[in-house]
Design a protein around this motif. Structure first.
Motif, mmCIF file in Angstrom:
data_model
loop_
_atom_site.group_PDB
_atom_site.id
_atom_site.type_symbol
_atom_site.label_atom_id
_atom_site.label_comp_id
_atom_site.label_asym_id
_atom_site.label_seq_id
_atom_site.Cartn_x
_atom_site.Cartn_y
_atom_site.Cartn_z
ATOM 1 N N MET A 1 63.870 -1.691 99.705
ATOM 2 C CA MET A 1 62.717 -2.602 100.127
ATOM 3 C C MET A 1 61.901 -1.720 101.337
ATOM 4 S SD MET A 1 61.011 -5.831 100.428
ATOM 5 C CE MET A 1 62.019 -6.988 99.894
ATOM 6 N N LEU A 2 60.718 -1.705 101.072
ATOM 7 C CA LEU A 2 59.725 -0.757 101.990
ATOM 8 C C LEU A 2 59.012 -1.868 102.731
ATOM 9 C CD1 LEU A 2 58.622 1.900 103.167
ATOM 10 C CD2 LEU A 2 56.791 1.453 101.619
ATOM 11 N N ARG A 3 59.203 -1.879 104.244
ATOM 12 C CA ARG A 3 58.608 -3.236 104.889
ATOM 13 C C ARG A 3 57.366 -2.478 105.526
ATOM 14 N NH1 ARG A 3 63.945 -4.105 104.878
ATOM 15 N NH2 ARG A 3 64.479 -6.254 104.063
ATOM 16 N N ILE A 4 56.308 -3.195 105.432
ATOM 17 C CA ILE A 4 55.038 -2.799 106.252
ATOM 18 C C ILE A 4 54.253 -3.918 107.041
ATOM 19 C CG2 ILE A 4 52.453 -2.188 105.632
ATOM 20 C CD1 ILE A 4 53.409 -0.607 103.142
ATOM 21 N N PHE A 5 54.026 -3.673 108.000
ATOM 22 C CA PHE A 5 53.629 -4.559 109.042
ATOM 23 C C PHE A 5 52.127 -4.088 109.832
ATOM 24 C CE2 PHE A 5 53.765 -6.796 113.350
ATOM 25 C CZ PHE A 5 53.498 -8.155 112.974
ATOM 26 N N VAL A 6 51.128 -4.733 109.603
ATOM 27 C CA VAL A 6 50.024 -4.503 110.036
ATOM 28 C C VAL A 6 49.076 -5.750 110.681
ATOM 29 C CG1 VAL A 6 49.522 -2.552 108.679
ATOM 30 C CG2 VAL A 6 48.945 -4.728 108.070
ATOM 31 N N HIS A 7 48.186 -5.754 111.349
ATOM 32 C CA HIS A 7 47.458 -6.713 112.026
ATOM 33 C C HIS A 7 46.620 -7.356 111.012
ATOM 34 C CE1 HIS A 7 43.894 -3.879 112.397
ATOM 35 N NE2 HIS A 7 43.104 -5.108 112.230
ATOM 36 N N SER A 8 46.460 -8.656 110.920
ATOM 37 C CA SER A 8 45.479 -9.219 109.946
ATOM 38 C C SER A 8 44.040 -9.064 109.696
ATOM 39 C CB SER A 8 45.874 -10.800 109.548
ATOM 40 O OG SER A 8 45.300 -11.459 108.741
ATOM 41 N N ASN A 9 43.631 -8.405 108.746
ATOM 42 C CA ASN A 9 42.046 -8.252 108.288
ATOM 43 C C ASN A 9 41.811 -8.202 107.065
ATOM 44 O OD1 ASN A 9 40.138 -5.705 107.762
ATOM 45 N ND2 ASN A 9 39.500 -6.637 109.613
ATOM 46 N N GLY A 10 41.349 -9.087 106.402
ATOM 47 C CA GLY A 10 40.790 -9.311 105.266
ATOM 48 C C GLY A 10 40.448 -7.982 104.297
ATOM 49 N N PRO A 11 39.551 -7.307 104.690
ATOM 50 C CA PRO A 11 39.130 -6.086 103.772
ATOM 51 C C PRO A 11 40.663 -5.240 103.928
ATOM 52 C CG PRO A 11 37.293 -6.800 105.182
ATOM 53 C CD PRO A 11 38.276 -7.807 105.426
ATOM 54 N N THR A 12 40.907 -4.703 104.822
ATOM 55 C CA THR A 12 41.895 -3.821 104.772
ATOM 56 C C THR A 12 43.240 -4.380 104.316
ATOM 57 O OG1 THR A 12 42.723 -4.371 107.178
ATOM 58 C CG2 THR A 12 41.110 -2.462 106.722
ATOM 59 N N ASP A 13 43.560 -5.642 104.342
ATOM 60 C CA ASP A 13 44.734 -6.377 103.865
ATOM 61 C C ASP A 13 44.571 -6.066 102.144
ATOM 62 O OD1 ASP A 13 45.825 -7.118 106.219
ATOM 63 O OD2 ASP A 13 45.201 -9.350 105.984
ATOM 64 N N ALA A 14 43.508 -6.559 101.744
ATOM 65 C CA ALA A 14 43.072 -6.478 100.294
ATOM 66 C C ALA A 14 43.541 -4.723 99.884
ATOM 67 C CB ALA A 14 41.947 -6.683 99.785
ATOM 68 N N GLY A 15 42.974 -3.775 100.594
ATOM 69 C CA GLY A 15 43.214 -2.547 100.181
ATOM 70 C C GLY A 15 44.535 -2.149 100.089
ATOM 71 N N PHE A 16 45.215 -2.533 101.114
ATOM 72 C CA PHE A 16 46.895 -2.259 101.195
ATOM 73 C C PHE A 16 47.701 -2.956 99.971
ATOM 74 C CE2 PHE A 16 46.300 -1.708 106.061
ATOM 75 C CZ PHE A 16 46.180 -0.378 105.947
ATOM 76 N N LYS A 17 47.280 -4.050 99.477
ATOM 77 C CA LYS A 17 47.806 -4.764 98.640
ATOM 78 C C LYS A 17 47.745 -3.921 97.428
ATOM 79 C CE LYS A 17 47.622 -9.348 100.727
ATOM 80 N NZ LYS A 17 47.113 -10.845 100.634
ATOM 81 N N LYS A 18 46.421 -3.580 96.879
ATOM 82 C CA LYS A 18 46.324 -2.606 95.958
ATOM 83 C C LYS A 18 47.095 -1.565 95.826
ATOM 84 C CE LYS A 18 41.896 -2.039 94.390
ATOM 85 N NZ LYS A 18 40.495 -1.676 94.444
#
Length: 402
Positions: A1-18
């Protein structure tokens, strides 16, 4: 498991998910868990999770790079990021080959004692003005390169019943954005301004300081009626509908404008605060948050592998295209609006904005905690006499120097 934690921001969240999906595909059996938080909750939760060894990649420098206190900023604390570096809380990434993909000038801003602990996400342009290309074409308006030309644009638009500007004043902070461009234009060396204020050699009653406030007042006077009551979230849709021909805002707003109307044509130019066009040449920016590996991470090698994928120019270009950030890597193929902005950036790709240069004095009075006191100017506040307001700002600033 790789755990990533960032502040919520719609455009960057979408980029990280990809990127996470691509990473899982390239690494069968590996699961990426990405969680987010907002506001003050982010820093608190990040620190708790780092202590619990429950996060592998998170934000190191939340913005501004590794900004160390200059000698003139007396009795102030370093940023949480610098304190963490001093305490050894972050993994040294200096020898990672993927860092070579990033602009050396931007990496330099994150450096600490000659080493690298952060992977940039990008920059956010601060001092620019979005403009409605259709309205500019309709009234034969050119992109203004001086304050005088901006005044002509404002007069022409008002004469035709079009509000020159629109700003989300209800949230207050968006009304501060014109300051970045005005200060950069009127004070060509903002570092000297910061130093001069701290050393008492520059006054907030100086003609240049009053000029900043007078021009801010002019912008407010040329903004759509009732703008002080408009919430920031509604501004992209108002802008694309033509409720204001220009929007002083940060580059992070690009995805929201495009979402409001994908066919809307707009551009972005530097706020021309000076009558010397050379002083208005560049758009100022801030360094956006970086990605780092906590020393407490249990999966440091896997985390480095994820960062290598993220840093691949093709993957990173896709991330930047959706984020609204300016790129931290050179020579990327960018969407049209981001490519157009490149003409206003220096060869290094980065000119720091006033809020990135200025060092707040926690002992100063409320009107000078972060010069200049935009929220006191009518209609956000009650002040209409800018010279008088400048005097009050100066008193508050100098109170912190005693």
């Amino acid at each position: 498991m790789l755990r990533i934690f960032v502040h919520s921001n719609g455009p960057t969240d979408a980029g990280f998910k990809k990127i996470n999906a691509l990473f899982e595909k390239q690494n069968p059996g590996v699961k990426v868990e990405m969680t987010t938080a907002v506001g003050a909750d982010f820093a608190t939760t990040r620190n708790t999770r780092m202590t619990a060894k429950d996060v592998d990649i998170t934000e190191g420098s939340e913005q501004g790079g590794t900004s160390q206190l200059p000698a003139w900023a007396k009795d102030q604390k370093p940023t949480a990021w610098v304190q963490g570096l001093q305490a050894g809380n972050w993994v040294d990434l200096t020898d990672q080959s993927f860092l070579k993909n990033f602009s050396s000038g931007i990496l330099k801003k994150y450096e600490f004692k000659g080493k690298q602990y952060a992977v940039p996400t990008g920059t956010s342009h601060l001092s620019g003005v979005f403009y409605n290309k259709a309205l500019f074409a309709k009234y034969n308006l050119a992109v203004p390169t001086t304050w005088g030309k901006l005044e002509t644009v404002m007069k022409t638009l008002k004469a035709n019943g079009v509000a020159p500007f629109i700003i989300g004043g209800k949230d207050s902070w968006p009304a501060s954005l014109p300051i970045a461009g005005l200060v950069q234009s009127i004070y060509p060396d903002p570092v000297a301004l910061d130093k001069g204020l701290w050393e008492g050699k520059v006054s907030l009653t100086d003609p240049k300081a009053v000029e900043v406030m007078d021009k801010l007042k002019t912008i407010y006077a040329n903004t759509a009626s009732n703008w002080a009551g408009m919430d920031y979230a509604s501004i992209p849709s108002r802008f694309v509908k033509g409720e204001g021909a220009m929007l002083p805002d940060g580059g992070w707003e690009i995805p929201a404008i495009q979402t409001a109307d994908p066919k809307f044509e707009f551009g972005y130019f530097p706020m021309p605060g000076s009558d010397n066009a050379a002083n208005n040449k560049y758009i100022a920016s801030k360094l956006e948050f970086s990605l780092s590996i906590p020393s407490s991470s249990k999966n440091q090698d896997l985390a480095k592998k994820w960062l290598a994928l993220y840093s691949d120019p093709k993957v990173y270009a896709d991330f930047i295209g959706g984020s609204g950030f300016g790129p931290a890597q050179p020579d990327l193929k960018l969407p049209a609006v981001l490519s157009e902005i490149q003409q206003y950036l220096p060869p290094s790709g980065f000119t720091p904005g006033w809020d990135q240069v200025f060092h707040p004095n926690t002992k100063a009075g409320p009107l000078a905690m972060i010069p200049f006191a935009f929220s006191s100017v009518a209609p956000l506040g009650t002040e209409t006499d800018m010279a008088g307001l400048a005097q009050k700002m100066d008193v508050d600033w100098k109170a912190g120097l005693k």
